[in-house]
Design a protein around this motif. Structure first.
Motif, PDB file in Angstrom:
ATOM      1  N   UNK A 135       0.920  -1.157  -0.120  1.00 18.40           N
ATOM      2  CA  UNK A 135       0.183   0.144   0.085  1.00 18.40           C
ATOM      3  C   UNK A 135       0.892   1.166  -0.040  1.00 18.40           C
ATOM      4  N   UNK A 136       1.065   1.915  -1.298  1.00 16.82           N
ATOM      5  CA  UNK A 136       1.548   3.096  -1.171  1.00 16.82           C
ATOM      6  C   UNK A 136       1.178   3.939  -2.320  1.00 16.82           C
ATOM      7  N   UNK A 137       0.967   5.399  -2.177  1.00 16.84           N
ATOM      8  CA  UNK A 137       0.476   6.255  -3.315  1.00 16.84           C
ATOM      9  C   UNK A 137       1.346   6.375  -4.658  1.00 16.84           C
ATOM     10  N   UNK A 138       2.663   5.992  -4.388  1.00 13.74           N
ATOM     11  CA  UNK A 138       3.550   6.220  -5.445  1.00 13.74           C
ATOM     12  C   UNK A 138       3.788   4.783  -6.290  1.00 13.74           C
ATOM     13  N   UNK A 139       3.394   4.878  -7.510  1.00 13.29           N
ATOM     14  CA  UNK A 139       3.473   3.715  -8.307  1.00 13.29           C
ATOM     15  C   UNK A 139       4.994   3.248  -8.473  1.00 13.29           C
ATOM     16  N   UNK A 140       5.830   4.147  -8.627  1.00 15.45           N
ATOM     17  CA  UNK A 140       7.273   3.516  -8.777  1.00 15.45           C
ATOM     18  C   UNK A 140       7.673   2.905  -7.427  1.00 15.45           C
ATOM     19  N   UNK A 141       7.351   3.314  -6.228  1.00 11.29           N
ATOM     20  CA  UNK A 141       7.614   2.696  -5.037  1.00 11.29           C
ATOM     21  C   UNK A 141       6.917   1.412  -5.111  1.00 11.29           C
ATOM     22  N   UNK A 142       5.565   1.340  -5.287  1.00 13.75           N
ATOM     23  CA  UNK A 142       4.943  -0.118  -5.477  1.00 13.75           C
ATOM     24  C   UNK A 142       5.776  -1.135  -6.358  1.00 13.75           C
ATOM     25  N   UNK A 143       5.979  -0.493  -7.612  1.00 13.97           N
ATOM     26  CA  UNK A 143       6.833  -1.285  -8.361  1.00 13.97           C
ATOM     27  C   UNK A 143       8.179  -1.833  -7.859  1.00 13.97           C
ATOM     28  N   UNK A 144       8.677  -0.832  -7.378  1.00 13.29           N
ATOM     29  CA  UNK A 144       9.979  -1.261  -6.694  1.00 13.29           C
ATOM     30  C   UNK A 144       9.916  -2.185  -5.527  1.00 13.29           C
ATOM     31  N   UNK A 145       8.912  -2.188  -4.489  1.00  7.33           N
ATOM     32  CA  UNK A 145       8.810  -3.099  -3.581  1.00  7.33           C
ATOM     33  C   UNK A 145       8.274  -4.682  -4.256  1.00  7.33           C
ATOM     34  N   UNK A 146       7.498  -4.492  -5.195  1.00  2.00           N
ATOM     35  CA  UNK A 146       7.005  -5.685  -5.840  1.00  2.00           C
ATOM     36  C   UNK A 146       8.288  -6.393  -6.405  1.00  2.00           C
ATOM     37  N   UNK A 147       9.052  -5.763  -6.973  1.00  2.00           N
ATOM     38  CA  UNK A 147      10.419  -6.386  -7.486  1.00  2.00           C
ATOM     39  C   UNK A 147      11.392  -7.015  -6.485  1.00  2.00           C
ATOM     40  N   UNK A 148      11.611  -6.214  -5.421  1.00  3.60           N
ATOM     41  CA  UNK A 148      12.184  -6.703  -4.385  1.00  3.60           C
ATOM     42  C   UNK A 148      11.781  -7.930  -3.558  1.00  3.60           C
ATOM     43  N   UNK A 149      10.298  -7.744  -3.436  1.00  3.35           N
ATOM     44  CA  UNK A 149       9.738  -8.983  -2.792  1.00  3.35           C
ATOM     45  C   UNK A 149       9.755  -9.942  -3.649  1.00  3.35           C
ATOM     46  N   UNK A 150       9.511  -9.691  -4.843  1.00  2.00           N
ATOM     47  CA  UNK A 150       9.330 -10.882  -5.749  1.00  2.00           C
ATOM     48  C   UNK A 150      10.491 -11.673  -5.967  1.00  2.00           C
ATOM     49  N   UNK A 151      11.717 -11.187  -5.634  1.00  2.00           N
ATOM     50  CA  UNK A 151      12.936 -11.866  -5.612  1.00  2.00           C
ATOM     51  C   UNK A 151      13.131 -12.947  -4.652  1.00  2.00           C
ATOM     52  N   UNK A 152      12.383 -12.795  -3.661  1.00  2.00           N
ATOM     53  CA  UNK A 152      12.393 -13.694  -2.542  1.00  2.00           C
ATOM     54  C   UNK A 152      11.509 -14.899  -2.894  1.00  2.00           C
TER      55      UNK A 152
END
Length: 220
Positions: free
Chosen positions: A10-27
């Protein structure tokens, strides 16, 4: 908790959400099951995707992360909340943790530590960045601490002697294993005492218990 940790970002910045998805998806053991750009959509998404952890930004338009955390954690069976924000205002930290957030990290936290924090919060372990911990210690001895001490100590009277001892160790930030060693108990017994203390005090997690113990002035 499922075998894989399911996370709602949950974040209002699409770029932050995309970055977190990338970080977490690598686990391999973490899966992002949904995203939201405002706290307003959190309840519906939680009901739909059933996350183990909600990774929550605080400062968002409309319903912010603080309000969303308070509403979410007021519901029985709610997922854990890990707050991730660029800000560390004292009042925001305490309000989020009192609402039942299981952890609080700053957005400059290294990716590997964010993944580790998600795992810990999903397992019911509190997570606080060193910066946030220092601020909480300062708040415990700072302004208003005296006003909170009496009510906090009165609430803790609901605990028996052993539960109170365990609660004090939780307030010092010790893990169940560390508490067991300090008090000469088994880890399962410590877990039982922690659960009993939370139930008697009407608290959601160990962080709230640690804050109450801090308010009571029982932490060195």
């Amino acid at each position: 908790m499922s075998e894989r940790v399911k996370v709602l970002v949950v974040d209002d910045d699409p770029l932050v959400r995309a970055g977190l998805r990338l970080i977490l998806g690598g686990a391999g053991d973490v899966e992002v099951v949904g995203e939201a750009g405002s706290g307003a959509g959190v309840p519906g998404l939680v009901a739909e995707v059933r996350p183990d952890v909600v990774l929550m930004d605080l400062h968002m338009p409309g319903v912010d992360g603080l309000a969303a955390t308070e509403r979410l954690r007021a519901v029985p069976g709610a997922p854990e909340v890990l707050v991730l924000t660029a800000f560390e205002a004292d009042g925001h930290v305490r309000r989020a943790l009192r609402a039942g957030a299981g952890g609080f990290l700053l957005k400059d936290t290294p990716p590997a530590e964010i993944v580790a924090a998600v795992r810990k919060v999903a397992a019911g372990e509190p997570v606080l960045s060193p910066e946030v911990t220092r601020r909480l210690i300062g708040l415990a001895v700072g302004g208003g601490a005296g006003d909170r001490r009496g009510p906090a100590r009165e609430r803790l009277r609901a605990l028996n002697n052993r539960e109170a001892e365990v609660a004090a160790e939780v307030g010092r930030g010790r893990s169940n294993a560390e508490i067991a060693a300090a008090l000469h108990l088994s880890v399962p017994t410590v877990k039982t005492h922690v659960s009993a203390a939370l139930a008697k005090l009407g608290l959601n997690n160990r962080v709230q218990l640690a804050l109450l113990v801090s308010d009571a002035g029982l932490v060195d």
